[in-house]
Scaffold this active site. Structure first.
Site, short mmCIF file in Angstrom:
data_model
loop_
_atom_site.label_atom_id
_atom_site.label_comp_id
_atom_site.label_asym_id
_atom_site.label_seq_id
_atom_site.Cartn_x
_atom_site.Cartn_y
_atom_site.Cartn_z
N HIS A 151 -11.11 11.24 -18.44
CA HIS A 151 -10.10 12.30 -18.58
C HIS A 151 -9.57 12.63 -17.18
CE1 HIS A 151 -10.71 13.24 -22.80
NE2 HIS A 151 -12.02 13.22 -22.61
N CYS B 255 -10.41 8.10 -23.67
CA CYS B 255 -11.59 8.62 -24.36
C CYS B 255 -11.58 8.22 -25.84
CB CYS B 255 -11.73 10.12 -24.14
SG CYS B 255 -13.41 10.72 -24.51
#
Length: 525
Positions: A454, A342
């Site tokens: 994630h 991310c």
């Protein structure tokens, strides 16, 4: 099982932050569920950089997602209707029912948002109570923050709105447990003290018989029972809420059991978020996971992980100022392996652009330059669950993956960049089929790669395939997957519930709530 009316409630409040409310709430959620009650967790307002994406693509506090998992149910935003994600000193992004409202300074949030928050949290709780037999509420910090009490929506006023008896939790491990309990009780208003049904002393170490005189004094002094003394439970491996617990867990990784031990360094970003991405690595027996906050501590590990960040540009600016970015560039230049997740993935590009100052006051910052994409931050946040396949260069075959995305950065991927993942947004109706789309970026040799996903390391086979690449670099044979993370997680819930059952007076808690303790325990998946 309750069939009419609103669910019964109980609330856990603490004498301070980080006393173990989240895990004790999860324990009661699991226990009530095992005992046959439809149970749900609730926290009206949570402040955390560690978030969870619900089945319908909304963002809530990680702890409430974990507690819903303990109940064996899907998490919803009703379980945490207001989430605050710090973006800087005295400033947070305010998320209401899973969607960003905007960033607020602390004073503006208190003056502008809190007066409007009561119907939001009360309506969310009522919906949960209509669907459940029991709702376990969690407070935040301490209920006697005198400067905050007049606009409280998360402690005693919430307990009143929920008609919830309160268990006051104190952490004996930090010392001063009797003073913290008595001091809290003294600062409560008379009607608030009346709502406290008893105390739970958490994280106890030692011989409980030596504590008995203090417990008897406490009960006599306050007129309230001690309903449990819960011993410290090591190695639980359930998600932690914030960086306070990260400071502990970074020193509590599973100790490697063999000489061929991998060394993996995680860059300790100032605004590190969703560090639970790395929990499965903590359970691997053939590696050491360490958090690094300065160039002198980096060394030459087998791999470096750049984790998620709530403020990617500001965190990268810090890495440039303290020399860590230059150290990473040198490490990569001599063949080091780096993974970006991310925000860490966004740092791996050519340029970070924030023309509207969405994340920070830095409109433009060079990235690490490992991939030829630019990142543009916008006000719109992508929160979605994904599933698909992933295969890095050197892996023998594709591995199944699933996870979730939470980001505002937009990447326009140039042609020719290897994208190692094929993902599909998970559909809610079970009927429509989204096409697979490419995701992430990898250099041809797979040494540098990144992804928005994630939870990528929660996929057991993919994680082990990547670790075996690191072992191959060392000339070591591959290892089998030894850490079935999701199975271990379910075992941890069962272990936590059993531990709390053994050390709290559940019959008294059931009586306080007005529920009947069932004798049979059912399986929870």
């Amino acid at each position: 099982m309750q069939t009419t009316g609103l669910a019964k409630t109980i609330m856990l409040q603490g004498t301070a932050s980080d006393v173990g409310k989240s895990l004790l709430t999860a324990a009661l959620c699991r226990i009530f569920t095992e005992d046959g009650w439809r149970t749900a967790p609730f926290k009206s307002q949570n402040m955390s950089l560690n978030s969870y994406v619900t089945w319908d693509g909304k963002e809530i506090g990680r702890a409430q997602g974990m507690q819903a998992d303990a109940c064996g149910i899907l998490a919803t935003t009703d379980m945490n209707p207001i989430l605050l994600k710090p973006t800087g000193e005295m400033r947070s992004q305010v998320i209401v029912h899973g969607k960003p409202l905007r960033d607020y300074e602390a004073r503006a949030y208190r003056e502008e948002v809190l007066p409007l928050a009561e119907p939001i949290v009360r309506e969310a709780l009522e919906r949960l109570r209509l669907q459940s037999d029991a709702v376990v509420l969690e407070g935040a910090g301490s209920p006697v923050e005198i400067n905050l009490k007049d606009r409280d929506i998360v402690n005693m006023r919430m307990a009143s709105w929920a008609d919830a008896p309160v268990l006051l939790v104190a952490d004996i491990d930090r010392g001063g447990v009797f003073a913290s309990i008595v001091g809290t009780m003294e600062l409560l208003e008379p009607e608030e003290r009346e709502r406290v049904a008893g105390f739970v002393i958490n994280k106890f170490r030692g011989d409980v018989s030596l504590l008995r005189p203090g417990l008897e004094w406490l009960e006599a002094r306050t007129g309230k029972p001690v309903l449990g003394v819960v011993p410290y439970l090591p190695g639980l491996e359930l998600e932690d809420e914030d960086s306070l617990s990260l400071d502990r867990s970074s020193h509590q990784a599973v100790q490697p059991t063999s000489e061929d031990t991998l060394d993996i360094a995680v860059i300790r970003l100032a605004r590190l978020s969703n560090f639970t991405d790395l929990d499965p690595l903590q359970g691997e027996s053939d590696l050491r996971l360490r958090y690094v906050d300065s160039p002198g501590k980096l060394g030459h590990p087998d791999a470096v992980i750049l984790p998620g960040s709530k403020n990617t540009t500001a965190d990268l600016a810090i890495l440039r100022e303290n020399g860590m970015a230059a150290a990473l560039e040198r490490y990569a230049a001599v063949g080091g392996r780096v993974v970006g997740i991310c925000g860490g993935y966004e740092m791996m590009g050519r340029l970070l652009l924030d023309p509207d100052r969405t994340e920070s006051d830095i409109p433009e910052l060079p990235g690490l330059g490992w991939f030829p994409f630019d990142v543009i931050f916008s006000a719109d946040k992508r929160t979605i669950r994904v599933s698909g396949q992933g295969q890095l260069p050197g892996m023998h075959h594709e591995e199944s993956i699933d996870g979730y995305e939470i980001h505002t950065g937009i990447i326009n991927m140039p042609a020719g960049v290897l994208q190692p993942f094929a993902i599909r947004e998970q559909q809610l109706d079970g009927e429509s089929e989204m096409p697979l789309s490419p995701e992430g970026a990898s250099q041809p040799d797979g040494r540098l790669w990144g992804t928005f996903i994630h939870g990528i390391m929660h996929n057991d086979e993919f994680r082990r395939a990547w670790l075996n690449q690191l072992r191959l670099d060392r000339g070591w044979p591959p290892a089998q997957t030894g850490n079935r993370f999701n199975e271990r997680r379910q075992d941890a819930f069962a272990r936590l519930a059993g531990h709390v059952r053994a050390h709290v007076d559940l019959q008294a808690i059931y009586a306080i709530m007005g529920l009947t303790a069932h004798t049979g325990i059912r399986n929870v998946e």
